[in-house]
Design a protein around this motif. Structure first.
Motif, mmCIF file in Angstrom:
data_model
loop_
_atom_site.group_PDB
_atom_site.id
_atom_site.type_symbol
_atom_site.label_atom_id
_atom_site.label_comp_id
_atom_site.label_asym_id
_atom_site.label_seq_id
_atom_site.Cartn_x
_atom_site.Cartn_y
_atom_site.Cartn_z
ATOM 1 N N TYR A 1 28.199 -19.820 -6.511
ATOM 2 C CA TYR A 1 28.349 -18.375 -6.639
ATOM 3 C C TYR A 1 29.528 -18.101 -7.566
ATOM 4 O O TYR A 1 30.547 -18.806 -7.506
ATOM 5 C CB TYR A 1 28.591 -17.737 -5.268
ATOM 6 C CG TYR A 1 27.483 -17.995 -4.270
ATOM 7 C CD1 TYR A 1 26.420 -17.103 -4.141
ATOM 8 C CD2 TYR A 1 27.490 -19.129 -3.463
ATOM 9 C CE1 TYR A 1 25.393 -17.335 -3.222
ATOM 10 C CE2 TYR A 1 26.468 -19.374 -2.552
ATOM 11 C CZ TYR A 1 25.426 -18.471 -2.445
ATOM 12 O OH TYR A 1 24.411 -18.713 -1.546
ATOM 13 N N TYR A 2 29.399 -17.072 -8.418
ATOM 14 C CA TYR A 2 30.449 -16.843 -9.405
ATOM 15 C C TYR A 2 30.650 -15.362 -9.680
ATOM 16 O O TYR A 2 29.800 -14.515 -9.376
ATOM 17 C CB TYR A 2 30.108 -17.556 -10.716
ATOM 18 C CG TYR A 2 28.964 -16.929 -11.476
ATOM 19 C CD1 TYR A 2 29.201 -16.017 -12.508
ATOM 20 C CD2 TYR A 2 27.641 -17.242 -11.173
ATOM 21 C CE1 TYR A 2 28.142 -15.434 -13.204
ATOM 22 C CE2 TYR A 2 26.589 -16.667 -11.858
ATOM 23 C CZ TYR A 2 26.843 -15.771 -12.875
ATOM 24 O OH TYR A 2 25.810 -15.180 -13.562
ATOM 25 N N THR A 3 31.811 -15.055 -10.276
ATOM 26 C CA THR A 3 32.115 -13.710 -10.772
ATOM 27 C C THR A 3 32.723 -13.856 -12.160
ATOM 28 O O THR A 3 33.301 -14.904 -12.497
ATOM 29 C CB THR A 3 33.103 -12.967 -9.859
ATOM 30 O OG1 THR A 3 34.332 -13.720 -9.795
ATOM 31 C CG2 THR A 3 32.532 -12.787 -8.461
ATOM 32 N N ASP B 1 34.715 -11.187 -13.462
ATOM 33 C CA ASP B 1 35.815 -10.232 -13.595
ATOM 34 C C ASP B 1 37.069 -10.650 -12.835
ATOM 35 O O ASP B 1 37.988 -9.869 -12.651
ATOM 36 C CB ASP B 1 35.360 -8.858 -13.093
ATOM 37 C CG ASP B 1 34.858 -8.902 -11.649
ATOM 38 O OD1 ASP B 1 34.884 -9.999 -11.039
ATOM 39 O OD2 ASP B 1 34.419 -7.845 -11.153
ATOM 40 N N THR C 1 37.341 -11.440 -9.655
ATOM 41 C CA THR C 1 37.309 -11.218 -8.207
ATOM 42 C C THR C 1 36.846 -12.480 -7.490
ATOM 43 O O THR C 1 36.194 -13.345 -8.084
ATOM 44 C CB THR C 1 36.375 -10.048 -7.855
ATOM 45 O OG1 THR C 1 35.054 -10.336 -8.354
ATOM 46 C CG2 THR C 1 36.873 -8.755 -8.484
ATOM 47 N N PRO D 1 34.673 -14.919 -5.495
ATOM 48 C CA PRO D 1 33.227 -15.017 -5.248
ATOM 49 C C PRO D 1 32.918 -15.221 -3.774
ATOM 50 O O PRO D 1 33.673 -15.870 -3.046
ATOM 51 C CB PRO D 1 32.823 -16.242 -6.069
ATOM 52 C CG PRO D 1 34.056 -17.089 -6.092
ATOM 53 C CD PRO D 1 35.219 -16.126 -6.114
ATOM 54 N N THR D 2 31.824 -14.639 -3.338
ATOM 55 C CA THR D 2 31.323 -14.820 -1.976
ATOM 56 C C THR D 2 29.837 -15.157 -2.071
ATOM 57 O O THR D 2 29.282 -15.258 -3.160
ATOM 58 C CB THR D 2 31.512 -13.544 -1.128
ATOM 59 O OG1 THR D 2 30.647 -12.503 -1.656
ATOM 60 C CG2 THR D 2 32.955 -13.071 -1.171
ATOM 61 N N GLU D 3 29.208 -15.316 -0.912
ATOM 62 C CA GLU D 3 27.777 -15.618 -0.914
ATOM 63 C C GLU D 3 26.949 -14.391 -1.276
ATOM 64 O O GLU D 3 25.719 -14.472 -1.342
ATOM 65 C CB GLU D 3 27.368 -16.173 0.449
ATOM 66 C CG GLU D 3 28.005 -17.537 0.724
ATOM 67 C CD GLU D 3 27.583 -18.134 2.050
ATOM 68 O OE1 GLU D 3 26.381 -18.244 2.295
ATOM 69 O OE2 GLU D 3 28.491 -18.473 2.849
ATOM 70 N N ARG D 4 27.611 -13.260 -1.516
ATOM 71 C CA ARG D 4 26.915 -12.073 -2.020
ATOM 72 C C ARG D 4 27.057 -11.941 -3.537
ATOM 73 O O ARG D 4 26.466 -11.044 -4.133
ATOM 74 C CB ARG D 4 27.474 -10.819 -1.340
ATOM 75 C CG ARG D 4 27.188 -10.759 0.166
ATOM 76 C CD ARG D 4 27.701 -9.459 0.760
ATOM 77 N NE ARG D 4 27.419 -9.371 2.188
ATOM 78 C CZ ARG D 4 27.754 -8.342 2.959
ATOM 79 N NH1 ARG D 4 28.415 -7.309 2.429
ATOM 80 N NH2 ARG D 4 27.463 -8.339 4.246
ATOM 81 N N SER D 5 27.830 -12.812 -4.134
ATOM 82 C CA SER D 5 28.009 -12.797 -5.587
ATOM 83 C C SER D 5 26.777 -13.386 -6.263
ATOM 84 O O SER D 5 25.931 -14.006 -5.607
ATOM 85 C CB SER D 5 29.256 -13.588 -5.971
ATOM 86 O OG SER D 5 30.399 -13.055 -5.342
ATOM 87 N N PRO D 6 26.661 -13.229 -7.599
ATOM 88 C CA PRO D 6 25.521 -13.803 -8.310
ATOM 89 C C PRO D 6 25.452 -15.316 -8.124
ATOM 90 O O PRO D 6 26.474 -16.000 -8.097
ATOM 91 C CB PRO D 6 25.791 -13.432 -9.774
ATOM 92 C CG PRO D 6 26.678 -12.234 -9.708
ATOM 93 C CD PRO D 6 27.523 -12.423 -8.498
ATOM 94 N N TYR E 1 24.512 -18.906 -9.570
ATOM 95 C CA TYR E 1 24.355 -19.512 -10.889
ATOM 96 C C TYR E 1 22.982 -20.157 -11.010
ATOM 97 O O TYR E 1 22.584 -20.968 -10.165
ATOM 98 C CB TYR E 1 25.431 -20.560 -11.150
ATOM 99 C CG TYR E 1 25.184 -21.326 -12.425
ATOM 100 C CD1 TYR E 1 25.535 -20.777 -13.659
ATOM 101 C CD2 TYR E 1 24.558 -22.566 -12.408
ATOM 102 C CE1 TYR E 1 25.280 -21.452 -14.834
ATOM 103 C CE2 TYR E 1 24.299 -23.249 -13.582
ATOM 104 C CZ TYR E 1 24.665 -22.685 -14.790
ATOM 105 O OH TYR E 1 24.403 -23.354 -15.949
#
Length: 488
Positions: free
Chosen positions: A253-255, A257, A259, A261-266, A268
């Motif tokens: 999972y990554y961000t 900006d 912030t 990352p959590t399991e709600r992030s995009p 990969y």
């Protein structure tokens, strides 16, 4: 038997040990008994001397009674008592020595590391692990620095179901000595217990601290290492793409900006394209057992200038006559476009020549991409091409279908095709103007039973004022040759 052995290496029985007596105690005992024997001898000699003196004074010692000539009972009782006392003292002494001997043997065994260890091994050989544990615990109390005993005791605890005690001992072994020769076996046993208990969090914590490479490799699927970036952060003078990878099965999972990352992030899935500007990418890996890695951070600065946006003519608006859409681009760029409202990329349709303005309402999006892959701003255009005439598109298409049915190309005016399961469909694609006459340009498509659309390459032109039919052949964008339609 080897020196120091307390148990037979073949049958397991104890070696009979008789410890040495206390020499000082034995000497005192002999001295006491000898003194008592000397006293008895002196008394006997005194009695004999007394008897001889009485013979010399026979006349003076005439007894008054016959009974006076017999020995006194007290003399014999005294001798008997002394003998009994000596025998009793000897018996007590011998018993004391025996008790002392047993006590010394037991004390020797209780405080003997080798004896306790050997007894534990013998008990374990007979599957009596409960007693084996007791002997090993005593051995460990005697010598707490023996790591092999700790490891063996951990195994015995496991045999009797005291798994928590096993875990505690194994952790102690790992913390006590980092150079213990059986360290890999200790890790393997501890990790195997956590694996059987599905204690993945504890398992992961042990693996994080593990310094044995082949053990880490064996249990790698339970680890969650930081995601790997294909490029390190820094300044780049070109367009780059970033790929992320976990060390085993799971998701990254990554961000972009900065912030967390959590399991709600995009999640990969495909490489991340970085264009001009500054990016802070944070990524975390979560394996299939729910173990989460630490967050990895990389910062990038793409030192590129975006190319100029393409110039599109004509501008958005409503048009009553056919027109061509033309694009002017900067040198070293290529222009790509879409007609469905999506953002164009280098995988979209590429602009190479003028585009016929579609009939009806259409939406175009254009982007210029340079040789480094950097894209310009997206330019959007909306066009409404509509013709006010005697025959609107629906009437014109109905005239076409009727003629094709009469000609035998269609088996019905709805578009059914002879000897084919599918149907033909007809759409007004654009307008064409020749001299003062405007024509509807209609493309024919075949739709099979699965719904897939196939271009038949047949094009028709319909006079928007008279509904006269023509076969059309495209020469160039916005240019067609017309031939009269064949009558039935």
């Amino acid at each position: 038997m080897e020196e120091g052995k307390l148990l037979c290496e073949y049958c397991g029985y104890e070696v009979k040990i008789v410890p040495e007596f206390d020499i000082e105690l034995e000497d005192r005992l002999k001295e006491s008994i000898s003194s008592m024997m000397e006293d008895m001898a002196e008394e006997n000699m005194a009695d004999r001397a007394s008897d001889q003196g009485s013979d010399r004074g026979f006349e003076e010692d005439i007894k008054e009674s016959v009974s006076d000539y017999f020995p006194k009972k007290t003399i014999w009782l005294s001798k008997i008592k002394k003998a009994v006392l000596i025998l009793t003292l000897f018996t007590i002494t011998a018993g004391g020595i025996a008790v002392l001997t047993v006590h010394m043997v037991n004390d020797h065994r209780y405080n003997s590391f080798d004896y306790q260890y050997d007894k534990a091994v013998v008990c374990a050989a007979h599957n009596n692990y409960s007693e084996a544990v007791q002997y090993l615990e005593r051995a460990l109390a005697i010598n707490s620095e023996d790591l092999d005993v700790r490891f063996l005791l951990a195994k015995y605890y496991e045999e009797i179901g005291q798994q928590q005690s096993t875990i505690s001992l194994l952790k102690e072994l790992l913390n006590i000595d980092t150079k213990y020769e059986k360290r890999d076996e200790v890790y393997d046993m501890l990790l195997g217990i956590y694996e059987s208990r599905e204690a993945y969090t504890e398992l992961s914590e042990v693996l994080d601290a593990c310094d044995v490479p082949h053990i880490v490799a064996k249990y790698n699927k339970y680890t969650a290492s930081k995601p790997e970036f294909n490029k390190q952060g820094g300044v780049y003078d070109e367009l780059i793409s970033i790929s992320l990878k976990g060390n085993t099965q799971g998701s990254v999972y990554y961000t972009l900006d900065g912030t967390m990352p959590t399991e709600r992030s995009p999640v990969y899935e495909t490489p991340i394209l970085l264009e001009a500007g500054e990016y802070t990418i944070k990524a975390v890996f979560v394996n299939i057992y729910g173990i989460k890695s630490e967050v990895e951070t990389q910062r990038y600065y793409i030192n590129l200038s975006a190319p100029d946006a393409p110039v599109i003519k004509p501008d958005s608006g409503t048009y009553a006559e056919p027109a061509l859409i033309e694009v002017h681009r900067a040198y070293g760029t290529k222009v790509y476009y879409t007609t469905d409202g999506s953002v164009p990329t280098k995988n979209s349709m590429r602009y190479t020549d003028s585009i016929e303005m579609p009939y009806g309402i259409s939406n175009f999006s254009f982007v210029a991409i340079d040789e480094s892959g950097l894209g310009s701003e997206v330019v959007n255009r909306t066009y409404h091409l509509e013709l006010q005439t005697n025959f609107d598109p629906e009437l014109a298409l109905q005239v076409l279908r009727n003629n094709l049915w009469a000609n035998g190309k269609l088996s019905s005016v709805e578009g059914n095709v002879p000897n084919k399961p599918g149907m033909n469909q007809y759409k007004v694609r654009t307008l064409f103007k020749r001299e003062e006459t405007i024509y509807y340009i209609v493309y024919e498509e075949y739709v099979d039973i699965s719904g897939e659309i196939h271009d038949t390459s047949d094009i028709y032109a319909i006079d928007a004022n008279t509904a006269d039919l023509y076969r059309a052949y495209k020469v160039d964008e916005g240019k067609y040759d017309l031939e009269p339609f064949e009558e039935p």
